[in-house]
Design a protein around this motif. Sequence first.
Motif: not given
Length: 263
Positions: A112-141
């Motif tokens: 998870f640490r490796s996958a989350s670092a790779d995925v989250c580095s492609q998104f802005f911080a504000k995306d985690m507070h918007s509707g893109r959070r679901a996209d981030i979660e799915l990409a990590i999964q």
Amino acid sequence: MRSKLFLVPLGLILLSSCAVIRPGEAGMKQKLGELENKVTTQGTIWYNPFTTKVVKESIQTNNLELSLNLPTKEGLSVTSEISILYRLEVERVPEILEEIGPNYTGVITSVFRSASADVCSQFFAKDMHSGRRADIELAIQDKMAENLNKQGILIEAVLMKSIQLPRGLSNSIEQKLQAEQDAMRMEFILQQERLEAQRKIIEAEGTRDAQKILSEGLTPAIIKIRSIEAFKELAKSANSKVIITDGKTPYLINSVEKTGLED
């Protein structure tokens, strides 16, 4: 008496030679340190307690909770609580225990640490507070599944909770959201004012059209008929009246209460 004394230890041996596998568990015999491939999911397993033991593992959906700092595209660090929902493939439990060991949650955490670092580095911080959070979660999964599914560990969901942005960025986002809400509120007020203006215009046009229709309908003939009707109504009255008229329309000037005497 001796037979009874013999039955007591025999019963204890039998009880210690039986393991109960409850729903949601997988049980396997481990004989002289070697795991058998046969997996029992419910029921009892009989074994020799001197050479064999029964190993149990959960095959239910389990929740692994973590608290990590996640990197973002702009180089910020976002703190988030993570829930990883996972379960083990029933048929591959012996393989998991042999190749990874009972501490397989440590492997899940590392992946998870490796996958989350790779995925989250492609998104802005504000995306985690918007509707893109679901996209981030799915990409990590999906990224975790690439490494863990082939080992018999199924990742069912990755959930990001209690996301804490840096204070400056958090204030900026709150101000932006407040400005957007104010703009929406103002747009609503303007829309209401436009609707009210349209209502007044329609009302004024209706009044104008009604007056126009009324004025067009007052022909001389109709006015004469109305005058006759008015004279008839005045004639029915018992009071004395002074009326000035041009012969077309009556104008009532005064009325005197009629008595039994006339001057």
